[in-house]
Write a protein that holds these residues in place. Sequence first.
Motif, PDB file in Angstrom:
ATOM      1  N   ASN C  98       0.899  -1.111   0.020  1.00  0.00           N
ATOM      2  CA  ASN C  98       0.062   0.034   0.214  1.00  0.00           C
ATOM      3  C   ASN C  98       0.890   1.153   0.009  1.00  0.00           C
ATOM      4  O   ASN C  98       1.533   1.585   0.937  1.00  0.00           O
ATOM      5  CB  ASN C  98      -0.796   0.004   1.150  1.00  0.00           C
ATOM      6  N   LEU C  99       0.821   1.866  -1.150  1.00  0.00           N
ATOM      7  CA  LEU C  99       1.943   2.986  -1.266  1.00  0.00           C
ATOM      8  C   LEU C  99       1.395   4.336  -0.636  1.00  0.00           C
ATOM      9  O   LEU C  99       2.189   5.145  -0.217  1.00  0.00           O
ATOM     10  CB  LEU C  99       1.987   3.367  -2.805  1.00  0.00           C
ATOM     11  N   SER C 100       0.187   4.152  -0.031  1.00  0.00           N
ATOM     12  CA  SER C 100      -0.313   5.438   0.528  1.00  0.00           C
ATOM     13  C   SER C 100       0.254   5.173   2.154  1.00  0.00           C
ATOM     14  O   SER C 100       0.327   6.331   2.764  1.00  0.00           O
ATOM     15  CB  SER C 100      -1.814   5.158   0.848  1.00  0.00           C
ATOM     16  N   TYR C 126      17.728  -6.995  -0.682  1.00  0.00           N
ATOM     17  CA  TYR C 126      17.071  -7.391  -1.951  1.00  0.00           C
ATOM     18  C   TYR C 126      15.978  -6.230  -2.118  1.00  0.00           C
ATOM     19  O   TYR C 126      15.259  -6.265  -3.141  1.00  0.00           O
ATOM     20  CB  TYR C 126      16.302  -8.628  -1.593  1.00  0.00           C
ATOM     21  N   ILE C 127      15.787  -5.253  -1.198  1.00  0.00           N
ATOM     22  CA  ILE C 127      14.689  -4.412  -1.334  1.00  0.00           C
ATOM     23  C   ILE C 127      15.285  -3.237  -1.492  1.00  0.00           C
ATOM     24  O   ILE C 127      16.522  -2.808  -1.079  1.00  0.00           O
ATOM     25  CB  ILE C 127      13.963  -4.223  -0.118  1.00  0.00           C
ATOM     26  N   ARG C 128      14.865  -2.355  -2.596  1.00  0.00           N
ATOM     27  CA  ARG C 128      15.421  -0.985  -2.575  1.00  0.00           C
ATOM     28  C   ARG C 128      13.990  -0.150  -2.683  1.00  0.00           C
ATOM     29  O   ARG C 128      13.045  -0.249  -3.125  1.00  0.00           O
ATOM     30  CB  ARG C 128      15.875  -0.846  -4.038  1.00  0.00           C
ATOM     31  N   VAL C 129      14.269   1.027  -1.841  1.00  0.00           N
ATOM     32  CA  VAL C 129      13.229   2.005  -1.728  1.00  0.00           C
ATOM     33  C   VAL C 129      13.495   3.187  -2.495  1.00  0.00           C
ATOM     34  O   VAL C 129      14.272   3.767  -2.248  1.00  0.00           O
ATOM     35  CB  VAL C 129      12.886   2.349  -0.267  1.00  0.00           C
ATOM     36  N   LEU C 130      12.476   3.516  -3.443  1.00  0.00           N
ATOM     37  CA  LEU C 130      12.757   4.595  -4.145  1.00  0.00           C
ATOM     38  C   LEU C 130      12.049   5.787  -3.940  1.00  0.00           C
ATOM     39  O   LEU C 130      10.734   5.461  -3.574  1.00  0.00           O
ATOM     40  CB  LEU C 130      12.374   4.336  -5.608  1.00  0.00           C
ATOM     41  N   GLU C 131      12.552   7.024  -3.681  1.00  0.00           N
ATOM     42  CA  GLU C 131      11.844   8.198  -3.283  1.00  0.00           C
ATOM     43  C   GLU C 131      11.268   8.835  -4.851  1.00  0.00           C
ATOM     44  O   GLU C 131      12.097   9.246  -5.670  1.00  0.00           O
ATOM     45  CB  GLU C 131      12.545   9.217  -2.425  1.00  0.00           C
ATOM     46  N   LEU C 132       9.906   9.298  -4.998  1.00  0.00           N
ATOM     47  CA  LEU C 132       9.477   9.476  -6.078  1.00  0.00           C
ATOM     48  C   LEU C 132       8.800  10.848  -5.997  1.00  0.00           C
ATOM     49  O   LEU C 132       8.211  11.284  -4.784  1.00  0.00           O
ATOM     50  CB  LEU C 132       8.395   8.502  -6.703  1.00  0.00           C
ATOM     51  N   GLU C 133       8.752  11.713  -6.709  1.00  0.00           N
ATOM     52  CA  GLU C 133       7.780  12.989  -6.805  1.00  0.00           C
ATOM     53  C   GLU C 133       6.450  12.348  -6.595  1.00  0.00           C
ATOM     54  O   GLU C 133       5.629  11.395  -7.359  1.00  0.00           O
ATOM     55  CB  GLU C 133       8.013  13.822  -8.015  1.00  0.00           C
ATOM     56  N   LYS C 155       6.620  14.047  -1.483  1.00  0.00           N
ATOM     57  CA  LYS C 155       7.170  12.721  -2.033  1.00  0.00           C
ATOM     58  C   LYS C 155       6.644  11.497  -1.623  1.00  0.00           C
ATOM     59  O   LYS C 155       5.825  11.508  -0.852  1.00  0.00           O
ATOM     60  CB  LYS C 155       8.541  12.641  -1.333  1.00  0.00           C
ATOM     61  N   ALA C 156       6.598  10.771  -2.639  1.00  0.00           N
ATOM     62  CA  ALA C 156       5.986   9.152  -2.389  1.00  0.00           C
ATOM     63  C   ALA C 156       7.157   8.245  -2.371  1.00  0.00           C
ATOM     64  O   ALA C 156       8.270   8.609  -2.949  1.00  0.00           O
ATOM     65  CB  ALA C 156       4.949   9.051  -3.499  1.00  0.00           C
ATOM     66  N   TYR C 157       6.704   7.148  -1.810  1.00  0.00           N
ATOM     67  CA  TYR C 157       7.941   6.025  -1.683  1.00  0.00           C
ATOM     68  C   TYR C 157       7.524   4.877  -2.518  1.00  0.00           C
ATOM     69  O   TYR C 157       6.374   4.530  -2.177  1.00  0.00           O
ATOM     70  CB  TYR C 157       8.335   5.735  -0.189  1.00  0.00           C
ATOM     71  N   LEU C 158       8.339   4.066  -2.838  1.00  0.00           N
ATOM     72  CA  LEU C 158       8.091   2.993  -3.728  1.00  0.00           C
ATOM     73  C   LEU C 158       9.248   1.872  -3.546  1.00  0.00           C
ATOM     74  O   LEU C 158      10.209   1.994  -4.190  1.00  0.00           O
ATOM     75  CB  LEU C 158       8.173   3.041  -5.234  1.00  0.00           C
ATOM     76  N   PRO C 159       8.908   0.886  -2.647  1.00  0.00           N
ATOM     77  CA  PRO C 159       9.937  -0.343  -2.294  1.00  0.00           C
ATOM     78  C   PRO C 159       9.790  -1.108  -3.650  1.00  0.00           C
ATOM     79  O   PRO C 159       8.549  -1.567  -4.085  1.00  0.00           O
ATOM     80  CB  PRO C 159       9.368  -0.775  -1.019  1.00  0.00           C
ATOM     81  N   VAL C 160      10.911  -1.457  -4.077  1.00  0.00           N
ATOM     82  CA  VAL C 160      10.908  -2.499  -5.127  1.00  0.00           C
ATOM     83  C   VAL C 160      11.784  -3.882  -4.691  1.00  0.00           C
ATOM     84  O   VAL C 160      12.895  -3.502  -4.269  1.00  0.00           O
ATOM     85  CB  VAL C 160      11.460  -2.041  -6.516  1.00  0.00           C
ATOM     86  N   GLN C 161      11.363  -5.046  -4.887  1.00  0.00           N
ATOM     87  CA  GLN C 161      12.140  -6.199  -4.655  1.00  0.00           C
ATOM     88  C   GLN C 161      11.722  -7.089  -5.814  1.00  0.00           C
ATOM     89  O   GLN C 161      11.032  -6.756  -6.705  1.00  0.00           O
ATOM     90  CB  GLN C 161      12.003  -6.761  -3.440  1.00  0.00           C
ATOM     91  N   CYS C 162      12.242  -8.185  -5.955  1.00  0.00           N
ATOM     92  CA  CYS C 162      11.714  -9.355  -6.910  1.00  0.00           C
ATOM     93  C   CYS C 162      10.338  -9.420  -6.925  1.00  0.00           C
ATOM     94  O   CYS C 162       9.541  -9.511  -5.847  1.00  0.00           O
ATOM     95  CB  CYS C 162      12.446 -10.885  -6.710  1.00  0.00           C
ATOM     96  N   GLN C 163       9.872  -9.258  -7.957  1.00  0.00           N
ATOM     97  CA  GLN C 163       8.437  -9.357  -8.367  1.00  0.00           C
ATOM     98  C   GLN C 163       7.937 -10.616  -8.476  1.00  0.00           C
ATOM     99  O   GLN C 163       6.713 -10.880  -8.890  1.00  0.00           O
ATOM    100  CB  GLN C 163       7.883  -8.391  -9.658  1.00  0.00           C
ATOM    101  N   GLN C 164       8.787 -11.937  -8.572  1.00  0.00           N
ATOM    102  CA  GLN C 164       8.170 -13.062  -8.703  1.00  0.00           C
ATOM    103  C   GLN C 164       7.387 -13.051  -9.846  1.00  0.00           C
ATOM    104  O   GLN C 164       6.476 -13.781  -9.989  1.00  0.00           O
ATOM    105  CB  GLN C 164       7.579 -13.561  -7.399  1.00  0.00           C
ATOM    106  N   CYS C 165       7.773 -12.835 -10.949  1.00  0.00           N
ATOM    107  CA  CYS C 165       7.017 -12.723 -12.173  1.00  0.00           C
ATOM    108  C   CYS C 165       6.692 -14.287 -12.657  1.00  0.00           C
ATOM    109  O   CYS C 165       7.365 -15.283 -12.500  1.00  0.00           O
ATOM    110  CB  CYS C 165       7.966 -12.060 -13.417  1.00  0.00           C
TER     111      CYS C 165
END
Lengths: 434, 216, 307
Positions: C98-100, C126-133, C155-165
Motif C-alpha cells: 500500500n503506497l499510501s 533485496y529491497i530498494r526503496v525509491l523516493e518519487l515525486e 514525495k512518495a515512496y516505492l519499495p522494489v524487490q523481486c516481483q516473482q514474475c
Amino acid sequence: MVPKVHDEHRVDHGASANPAVTPAYWVSYPRFLLRAARLATDGSFAFYAWMTLLSAVFLVGANAWAHQVAHGMITTHLTDHVSWGLYIANFTFAVGVAAGGVMMVIPAYLYKDHAMHGVVILGELLAVAAIVVCLAFVTVDIGRPDRIWHMLPFIGRFHFPMSMLTWDVLVLNGYLLLNLHICGYLLYTRFLGRTPNPKWYVPFVMISIVWAISIHTVTAFLYCGLGGRPFWNSALLAPRFLASAFVSGPAFLILTLAVLRRFGLSVPDQPVATLVKIVRVTILVNLLMLGSELFTEFYAGGSHTASARYLFVGLDGHTELVPWIWTAIAANVVAAVLFLVPALSSSRFVLVGCVLAFAATWIEKGMGLVVPGFIPSTLHEIVVYAPSVTEWKVTAGIWAFGLMVYTVALKVALPILSGAERVQTDAERSLAAD
Amino acid sequence: MILRAVILLGVGVAIAWTTAGLTQSGSEPKPGPAPRAAGQVGAAATGMAGTTTINAPRAMPRVRVSVPRSASGEVEVDASCTTCHATRTPNATTASGAELDEFHGGMMFAHGNNRCLACHDATDYDAFHLADGARVEMADVMTLCAQCHAAKVEEFAHGAHGGMNGFWDLSRGSRTRNHCLDCHDPHAPAFPRMVPTFKPKDRFLTRKGEHAEDSR
Amino acid sequence: MSSEPDEREGSSRRTVMKAAGATLGLAAFAKAVQPLTEFTDTLTREQFLQKHYKELDADEKQAVLARLEAEAKATHGVDVTIADPPPIEGVKFAFAINLSLCNGNGKCVEACHRENNHDRATNQSYIRVLELERGSLDLGSADSSYDHAVPAPGKAYLPVQCQQCDAPPCTDVCPVEATWKEKDGIVVVDYDWCIGCRYCEAACPYHARRFNWTKPEIPAAEINPNQSYLSNRIRPQGVVEKCTFCLHRTREGRLPACLEACPTGARVFGDMNDERSEIRWILANKRVFVLKEELGTKPSFFYFFDR
C-alpha cells in the motif's frame, strides 16, 4: 620470409610431380603439425620481439585475471547496476571482427572473384583469432570459471533453446570449428602439394558465410531480446551489428595486408581494392543506421530514451561517455570521407580511414553499446562505470593473446600456402639425410 | 535538520502515552504504560490451529501523581482519570490542550475538529462513549475509532492495515496484530515521521539532483 | 626456410634457445596465474562436482545440506540449520504494498539484510526503496539514496524487490538453468550451480538481482542460523542471488521478514489460491497495479494507493 602469396588454384604441380610418393596421412599429418610448430617458432628478431612483447602483455592480463578469480569481481568496477562492462564490450566487438573476416570469403566464393582466393585465408584466420578472443572475454566475465562445465551440453545443463547465451556458445564454437577446418584443410593439402578438393571445403565455406552472419545476429539477440532494456530492445540492433562488423573486419584485413606488404610479401592489389569497395558501402550503411537510431530516440523522446541521452548528450549531469561516442561518430564520418572522396583514394588515406573506422567501431559497439544499456538502471538510478585497472589489464592481455594467435597463424599459413613449405617425399628425405 | 525532526522509530510502543510529556512543576501527570490485554479473534470460528492476537489495551492508563501529605511530604500514587476529574466540572467546549491552564496543557491535539468529550465520557473519565452515548471501555476502544474510520477497520479486518507478525497460514501457527493505538496517538493520530537509518551503500551510485529538504 | 642442411648447427642452437624460451614462458605463466591457487585451495572436490539442485536425489541432497552446514561451521564458526522446504501444495504466493501507507523508512530493507545473511559491508538487501515525486510514477525522478526524515513533503515512496514474475525474463536467459520458477511462484537460484554470467541481472527489469562481487562477510553473532538451500544460506562468491519471499519462513507458514518489520503495515502477503486470504481481498477491493506491466512479465507483486 615468404616470397609470394599465391593463389591456391594456381598450384605449382612441379613441387610434387607424383602425389603417389607422398607419405601416408598418418606420417604426413604429424609432419605437417611439426612443420607448423617450427614455422610458428622460427623467425626474425622483429618476430621474436613482437611475440615477447605480446607475451608480456598477456602475462600481465593472466595475472590480473588470477587475482580477479581469487578475490572476486570486486576487483572490477562492475556493479549490480552496471553488471557488464569492458569485457562484454570487447566480446561484442570481437564477434564483429570475427564475422567481418568473412567479407573476404563472400567475394571470393559467392562472386567467384579469383583474385581474392589467395588472401581469403587471411580473413578466415582472423576469424579464428577473433573467436578465441571472444571466448576468452566471456570466460573472464563470469564469476565462477570453475563451473564453466555446467554449460556443456549433456554434461552440464545446457539451457537450449531458451537462453540466447547457449545459442551464442553454439554459433561461436561452430564458427571456430568451421574456420579451423577450412584453414586446416587448405593448408594441409597445400603442404602435401595437392590441389584442394572443393568437395571438402567449398560447402563449409558456404556454411561459414551464413554462419558468420549468425554469430553476430545471435550476439545482437543477446541484447535486443531483453525487454527491460529499451536501449538494446530494438530490431535495428542486429542489422547495425552486421553493418559495423563489415566495416571493422575488412578494415582490419586491409591493415593486415598493408603490414604484410611492408614485410616484403607480394600482396596483389585487387583484394585490397575489393575490400575498400566493401567498406565504402558498409560504412555508409552503418552511418545511415546511426542516423535512423538517433532520429527515433530523440524525435519522440520519453523516458525510454534516457540511455541514449546518457550516451549522446549526457543525463542528469553525467557525461562520461559523451566525448567517446562523438569521437567515434566523428572518426566514422572522417573515415567515410577518406574512403569515398576520389581525390583521397591514395592508399595512405585509405589506411588512415581503416584505423579510424576500426577504432570508431570499437568505441561504438563496445562501451558505447554495453554501458548505456545499464545507465540509467532499470529503476532509473545512475551508477557510473569506468573500468578498473584489473579490467584494462585483462582486456589488454586477451587482445595480446589474440594477436599472438593471429601472428602465429599467418606465420604458419603464408609459407605453406605459397608452396615454400611442403612435405618431403621419401626420396627427398633420404636425399636430405645424406 | 535531523535533530529538529525528532522522530519515533518502531512499533509496539504506545506512542500516545509516551509523547504527552510531564513538566517538572507537576502540572502534567506522567502516564504509566497502558495495560494490555490479549484480544483473540477468529480462531474458534475458523477451526484453525493458529490464533490472531490483537495487542489491545486493557484499561485506561493510571497516572503517577505526587500527593502532598502534611507530615511526611509527598507520596506518589497511581491515580485513575476519575481521581481528578470526579471533582471537576466537565467543559464540553474544550478542544485543545492549549485551552487548559492546569493539566494536559502541553498536550498536542490534532485529530480533526473534535472536542475532548467527543470521545471521553463526561460521566466516567475512565471510559469513552460513542456518538449515540453507548459506553466504550478502553479494551474496546477500536470500536470508538471505527465509528469514524470504518474503511480502515475493514482493511484491518482483512489484514490490509496495521501490519502483523507470525504466520500468514493460520493452520500452521498464530499471529499478532497491532492495535490502532500502537501506531496512532489518539490525540494526534498522524503517523510520525521517521528517519531512515539503513541505506544501501552502492559503489559509484550518485544522487540525482537536489532534494526538497523538509521544512525548517 | 631454416631447414637447409648447412644451417643444421644454427638450427640446433636455435632449438635450445626455443626450449629455454618456452620453459621461461611457461614458468612466467605459472607464476602469473599463481593467485588462482588461493581460490582453488578452498574449492573441494565435492563442491566442484556437485550436481544441479533438480538432479540431486533425497540422499544426495541430505549429504549436500550436511556438507554446507559443516562448511558454515568451519568458515564462520556458527551452527546453522540448512533446510530445503518444498513448495506447499496448492499455494501460490503474492505480495502487495500500500503506497499510501509506505513512508520510505527502510525498515524492510534492513530486515531483509539481517534475515537473509547479506554482506554487512555493503548493506546489501533485496529491497530498494525509491523516493518519487508525489503524483508521478516516473522513475526518472526516483532516488534511493535519500536520508532525510520521511515522508518528505511532496514525495512518495516505492519499495522494489523481486516481483516473482509469472513470465520471468531472468530465468529464460540463464544459460545453465541455475534459476527457475518454483510451483509456489518463487523464482529461486541454485547458488551452487550459477556460473555468475549475470545475464539474468541484465534481463531483470526491476533491479531485483544481486551478484556476490566478493565473499559476503557477516560477523558470527549476526548470522541468521535458520537457513535454507534456495534462500538465505550464506552465498558463495561470484554467484547471483535474489529475493525469495523468505521461502525458509513462508514455506513454513510464516510471514516474510520485510512484512513483519514494516512499521506502517503497508505490506500484505498471502496465498493467491486461497480466496479468503488477505492478498485476494486486496486484489478484489483495491485498484492495484504492477510495475512495467507493458513488458508482459506478469508480476506476482502488486501496488496500490488507497487515497
